[in-house]
Scaffold this motif. Sequence first.
Motif, short mmCIF file in Angstrom:
data_model
loop_
_atom_site.label_atom_id
_atom_site.label_comp_id
_atom_site.label_asym_id
_atom_site.label_seq_id
_atom_site.Cartn_x
_atom_site.Cartn_y
_atom_site.Cartn_z
N UNK A 1 0.81 -1.21 0.00
CA UNK A 1 0.00 0.00 0.00
C UNK A 1 0.85 1.27 0.00
N UNK A 2 2.13 1.13 -0.32
CA UNK A 2 3.05 2.26 -0.39
C UNK A 2 3.14 2.96 0.96
N UNK A 3 3.46 4.24 0.97
CA UNK A 3 3.73 4.97 2.20
C UNK A 3 2.42 5.40 2.88
N UNK A 4 2.16 4.86 4.07
CA UNK A 4 1.03 5.29 4.87
C UNK A 4 1.55 6.12 6.05
N UNK A 5 0.82 7.17 6.38
CA UNK A 5 1.26 8.08 7.43
C UNK A 5 0.05 8.47 8.26
N UNK A 6 0.23 8.63 9.58
CA UNK A 6 -0.92 9.00 10.39
C UNK A 6 -0.59 9.13 11.86
N UNK A 7 -1.60 8.85 12.66
CA UNK A 7 -1.49 9.05 14.11
C UNK A 7 -2.26 8.00 14.87
N UNK A 8 -1.86 7.82 16.13
CA UNK A 8 -2.63 7.05 17.10
C UNK A 8 -3.21 8.05 18.09
N UNK B 1 -5.24 5.95 12.82
CA UNK B 1 -5.63 6.70 11.63
C UNK B 1 -4.43 6.75 10.69
N UNK B 2 -4.61 6.28 9.45
CA UNK B 2 -3.56 6.29 8.45
C UNK B 2 -4.14 6.74 7.11
N UNK B 3 -3.30 7.38 6.28
CA UNK B 3 -3.77 7.81 4.97
C UNK B 3 -2.63 7.86 3.98
#
Length: 418
Positions: A185-192, A198-200
Amino acid sequence: MKHLLPLAALTLLWLPTACSGQSAPATVKPGTYRAVLKTKGGELPFGLDIQPTAGDARTYAVFAINGNERLPMDPATVQGDSIRIPMSLFESELVAKIDGNLLRGEWRRRRTAQQVQTLPFEAQYGVTYRFKTEGKPAAKANLTGKWATNFGSKTGKVDTVNAVGVFAQKGNVLSGTFLTPTGDYRYLDGNVIGDSLFLSCFDGSHLYLFKAGYDVATKTLTGGQWAGVSGYESWVALLDPKADLPDPAKLTYLKPGSKTLNFSFPEPGGKTVSNTDPRFKNKVTIVQIMGSWCPNCMDETNFMSPWYKRNKQRGVELVGLSFERSPDMAESGPKIERMKQRFKIDYPVALAGTNDKAQASKALPDLNAVVAFPTTIFIDKKGQVRHIHTGFSGPGTGKYYDQYVEEFNRLVDKLLAE
């Protein structure tokens, strides 16, 4: 939303000021923006870095930011009060009105000659967070590790592992990806935030939004994934350091009785490329089953193109067999050419058919099936297939990408030494 107009026509409709000549073009503040696409799952955030191009006040260099990735978009242009940020490789674009610190408009992607998908888009200057954490609960867990994942679970349990999540968390910042048998899914970035993930990701073609809640007692994540304009799938993941996927060398293979991969397809310039061409004789040949529409193929090509330049003098050849959305060379040929220009490809890339996997399998009858784009086939100096690797673990997968590169080089070295 769906518009039944060509993409170029939509762009002209969006920019009335540009056609009127009544005012000077607006200016875009250079720097970082927090961009969002408004999906059915809520806001899908990603970063944008917009910088002016030297010598041209109306042209900008733009990068989409996902974690450690800075993905270059095509040069953006300002006309009237609006900016257009294209990604021609994927036939998509961001088009927005400039309003001080805010860009507001829509993302568009052409699916067919008469269908364009759209989502509302906004970007705010100077905002750097991914998902808003201010005033929200602190992370209650560290989700770093490997996760056995089941997309589409109907039981709410990980009864089938069809993906592996690999996450790294620092404070409330989370990054990583999901590996699947056909790619990542390539680069996912987010927060807990609290007990929720949460990732996008937005790469010009694919857009993903992941949300999940974490159960500390069972070490399980349960949530949903929103993809594209309307896609949705539930998912469940269990923390498991031993989580793994099927062997990528056993998914696609030669049919009994076949020893080589026979192919003969046209390049955009009209020349036919065949496995019997003199350029492949007595050379190790790598066949890249790919498509210009495919982000995982983009990652693989970003590795393959410079690798070929460094190694072609050793007696190795590369050829791309591109499966596009249309079998018509007039429509798909320019897409292949744009891909070659973007990645500076100097090996042949031929139009092999459509990206329907059943049709791709028929186009290459020596194979049991084409199950993923990309698929990489290694052929020895005698013309015999020696190894087939399904999918590609891109740079967003970290050590898995490093492992792939190491194994790739080791196999080629072995075949060249024979």
